[in-house]
Design a protein around this motif. Structure first.
Motif, PDB file in Angstrom:
ATOM      1  N   LYS A 183     -24.430   9.221 -28.107  1.00 35.89           N
ATOM      2  CA  LYS A 183     -25.364   9.246 -27.094  1.00 35.89           C
ATOM      3  C   LYS A 183     -26.493  10.277 -27.261  1.00 35.89           C
ATOM      4  O   LYS A 183     -26.389  11.424 -26.594  1.00 35.89           O
ATOM      5  CB  LYS A 183     -24.850   9.244 -25.478  1.00 35.89           C
ATOM      6  CG  LYS A 183     -25.842   9.119 -24.615  1.00 35.89           C
ATOM      7  CD  LYS A 183     -25.727  10.042 -23.411  1.00 35.89           C
ATOM      8  CE  LYS A 183     -26.077  11.511 -23.635  1.00 35.89           C
ATOM      9  NZ  LYS A 183     -27.223  11.903 -23.678  1.00 35.89           N
ATOM     10  N   SER A 222     -30.571   8.408 -24.414  1.00 41.32           N
ATOM     11  CA  SER A 222     -31.008   8.744 -23.252  1.00 41.32           C
ATOM     12  C   SER A 222     -32.273   9.194 -23.058  1.00 41.32           C
ATOM     13  O   SER A 222     -32.640  10.165 -23.969  1.00 41.32           O
ATOM     14  CB  SER A 222     -29.897   9.578 -22.579  1.00 41.32           C
ATOM     15  OG  SER A 222     -29.792  10.834 -23.171  1.00 41.32           O
ATOM     16  N   GLY A 224     -33.803  10.690 -20.216  1.00 38.52           N
ATOM     17  CA  GLY A 224     -34.026  11.327 -18.940  1.00 38.52           C
ATOM     18  C   GLY A 224     -34.530  10.537 -17.805  1.00 38.52           C
ATOM     19  O   GLY A 224     -33.810   9.452 -17.452  1.00 38.52           O
ATOM     20  N   GLY A 227     -34.499   6.476 -18.090  1.00 40.07           N
ATOM     21  CA  GLY A 227     -33.421   5.722 -18.141  1.00 40.07           C
ATOM     22  C   GLY A 227     -33.024   6.020 -19.670  1.00 40.07           C
ATOM     23  O   GLY A 227     -32.460   7.025 -20.405  1.00 40.07           O
ATOM     24  N   ILE A 241     -34.565   2.661 -14.639  1.00 39.26           N
ATOM     25  CA  ILE A 241     -33.864   3.185 -13.182  1.00 39.26           C
ATOM     26  C   ILE A 241     -34.668   3.927 -12.184  1.00 39.26           C
ATOM     27  O   ILE A 241     -36.082   4.168 -12.545  1.00 39.26           O
ATOM     28  CB  ILE A 241     -33.211   4.659 -13.711  1.00 39.26           C
ATOM     29  CG1 ILE A 241     -33.898   5.719 -14.422  1.00 39.26           C
ATOM     30  CG2 ILE A 241     -32.181   4.396 -14.746  1.00 39.26           C
ATOM     31  CD1 ILE A 241     -33.356   6.915 -14.692  1.00 39.26           C
ATOM     32  N   ILE A 244     -35.910   8.947  -8.647  1.00 43.07           N
ATOM     33  CA  ILE A 244     -35.139   9.922  -7.707  1.00 43.07           C
ATOM     34  C   ILE A 244     -35.414  11.210  -7.514  1.00 43.07           C
ATOM     35  O   ILE A 244     -36.273  11.777  -8.089  1.00 43.07           O
ATOM     36  CB  ILE A 244     -33.541   9.954  -8.109  1.00 43.07           C
ATOM     37  CG1 ILE A 244     -33.264  10.554  -9.584  1.00 43.07           C
ATOM     38  CG2 ILE A 244     -32.770   8.542  -8.197  1.00 43.07           C
ATOM     39  CD1 ILE A 244     -31.999  11.090  -9.988  1.00 43.07           C
ATOM     40  N   VAL A 246     -34.687  15.034  -8.124  1.00 44.38           N
ATOM     41  CA  VAL A 246     -34.010  15.552  -9.111  1.00 44.38           C
ATOM     42  C   VAL A 246     -34.026  16.903  -8.583  1.00 44.38           C
ATOM     43  O   VAL A 246     -34.693  17.851  -8.191  1.00 44.38           O
ATOM     44  CB  VAL A 246     -34.662  15.532 -10.518  1.00 44.38           C
ATOM     45  CG1 VAL A 246     -33.635  16.479 -11.412  1.00 44.38           C
ATOM     46  CG2 VAL A 246     -34.726  14.203 -10.824  1.00 44.38           C
ATOM     47  N   SER A 252     -26.446  15.862 -16.943  1.00 42.61           N
ATOM     48  CA  SER A 252     -26.515  14.375 -16.577  1.00 42.61           C
ATOM     49  C   SER A 252     -25.952  13.527 -17.847  1.00 42.61           C
ATOM     50  O   SER A 252     -25.406  12.446 -17.800  1.00 42.61           O
ATOM     51  CB  SER A 252     -28.014  14.143 -16.350  1.00 42.61           C
ATOM     52  OG  SER A 252     -28.383  14.564 -14.981  1.00 42.61           O
ATOM     53  N   GLY A 253     -26.281  14.275 -18.950  1.00 45.55           N
ATOM     54  CA  GLY A 253     -25.812  13.385 -20.247  1.00 45.55           C
ATOM     55  C   GLY A 253     -24.226  13.561 -20.216  1.00 45.55           C
ATOM     56  O   GLY A 253     -23.682  12.292 -20.600  1.00 45.55           O
ATOM     57  N   MET A 282     -27.661   9.878 -13.109  1.00 45.05           N
ATOM     58  CA  MET A 282     -28.587  10.252 -11.928  1.00 45.05           C
ATOM     59  C   MET A 282     -27.909  10.890 -10.803  1.00 45.05           C
ATOM     60  O   MET A 282     -28.520  11.775 -10.199  1.00 45.05           O
ATOM     61  CB  MET A 282     -29.229   8.911 -11.250  1.00 45.05           C
ATOM     62  CG  MET A 282     -30.366   8.169 -12.090  1.00 45.05           C
ATOM     63  SD  MET A 282     -30.802   6.908 -11.362  1.00 45.05           S
ATOM     64  CE  MET A 282     -29.914   5.629 -11.498  1.00 45.05           C
ATOM     65  N   ALA A 285     -27.988  14.373 -11.776  1.00 41.61           N
ATOM     66  CA  ALA A 285     -29.204  15.103 -11.404  1.00 41.61           C
ATOM     67  C   ALA A 285     -29.698  15.471 -10.035  1.00 41.61           C
ATOM     68  O   ALA A 285     -30.533  16.290  -9.914  1.00 41.61           O
ATOM     69  CB  ALA A 285     -30.235  14.123 -12.192  1.00 41.61           C
TER      70      ALA A 285
END
Ligand code: ADP
Length: 310
Positions: A183, A222, A224, A227, A241, A244, A246, A252-253, A282, A285
């Motif tokens: 990832k 990923s 951020g 998404g 995504i 939101i 943050v 988060s990863g 998320m 975050a």
């Protein structure tokens, strides 16, 4: 059981100051000390999901004891291998909206310690359903070390999830034994491929199809707040995504990696795997504390994620 590996953990100290005066004494009573390292963030999230998780890696000295105690205090099973050197401190000073960090390099590991750790690892892997290997390697450890761990996973038919960067990752990509999932974030994949990457579908498709990723089932990039772009075998997915609020996206990863591990051992579909991983990214975050998630918001975020096969 999910096994998490953190080879270079730390005791993370954060100091909060109204302002940082350079060349002066700075005093504070606002501080926090936690067991740190990417694999431990993954572990904490898995623990909150009630997954059976065991944390391992290397620890040494008084800070190694602190690390173990702090996991025990949270009822997190752990089985770290004791080294001669001392576990490091990593310091973050939060001041005037800034974060100034001082990261110790950490102990140097001897060849004998690595050989003994390999045996320790094999014993744990033989009882695991998946192994999650995260973060940088300590000094004294060869850059192809993760290849040897993945070879052991392969021997025991245990899938490995690998989340690392730079040489530790390139060596695995060059090696014979492959993790099930990697990832990289957008910066890490750009560095890996030695080129700037656009976030449009065609560029991302081309990037994850690079021959260096051959035989890796899941290549997840990923992005951020944008998404994820993912390749699973010959299928490509863009995960959109919701927007939101943050608070602190650090970790988060790692939270996302916990989602992949949990979904994979629960035999989820590709869509469920991607939704769970992004929901957890998320949720992390949205919190101040790295590796903490508020599961009350899980369903709401999960249901707002859109998976598009591209
Ligand atoms: P890393 O922490 O490894 O750099 P990212 O920053 O890409 O990884 O974050 C991992 C995942 O966490 C993202 O794919 C997304 O699901 C979630 N996430 C991270 N930052 C944000 C953000 N600012 N807004 C919404 N979701 C985020």
């Amino acid at each position: 059981m999910i096994l998490t590996i953190t080879m270079n953990p730390s005791v993370d100290i954060s100091y909060q100051l109204d302002n940082l005066s350079i060349n002066h004494v700075n005093r504070t009573n606002k501080l926090n000390k936690t067991a740190g390292g990417k694999g431990l963030n993954v572990t904490r999230v898995l623990n909150q999901l009630n997954e059976q998780v065991v944390a391992s890696g290397l620890k040494g000295g008084k800070l190694g004891e602190f690390l173990e105690q702090s996991l025990n205090d949270h009822n997190i099973a752990n089985h770290f291998f004791e080294i001669q050197g001392n576990t490091r401190n990593c310091i973050a000073i939060l001041h005037e909206g800034n974060q100034t960090e001082i990261l110790e390099g950490g102990p140097t590991i001897s060849t004998e310690e690595i050989e003994s750790f390999n045996e320790h690892f094999e014993e744990l892997v033989s009882k695991s359903d998946v192994a999650v290997i995260s973060g940088s390697l300590p000094k004294g450890v060869e850059p192809n070390f993760y290849s040897s761990l993945i070879k052991t996973c392969d021997k025991h038919s245990v899938p490995a999830i690998l989340d690392c960067s730079n040489k530790a990752l390139t060596e695995v990509l060059r090696g014979q034994y492959k993790p099930l999932l990697i990832k990289p974030n957008i910066d890490e994949i750009a560095e890996l491929l030695g080129e700037q990457i656009n976030e449009d579908i065609d560029s991302l498709k081309q990037s994850v199809s690079n021959p260096i990723f051959k035989n890796i089932e899941w290549v997840v990039v990923s992005l951020g707040s944008n998404g994820v772009f993912a390749k699973h075998k010959d299928k490509y997915y863009k995960v959109d995504i919701p927007k939101i609020k943050v608070v602190n996206p650090v970790g988060s990863g790692d939270s996302m990696i916990a989602g992949f591990a949990s979904a994979l051992i629960n035999k989820a579909t590709n869509e469920e795997i991607l939704k769970k991983a992004n929901t957890l990214g998320m949720l992390n975050a949205q919190e101040t504390v790295t590796g903490y998630i508020n599961l009350k918001n899980y369903d709401d975020l999960y249901n707002k994620i859109k998976i598009i096969e591209v």
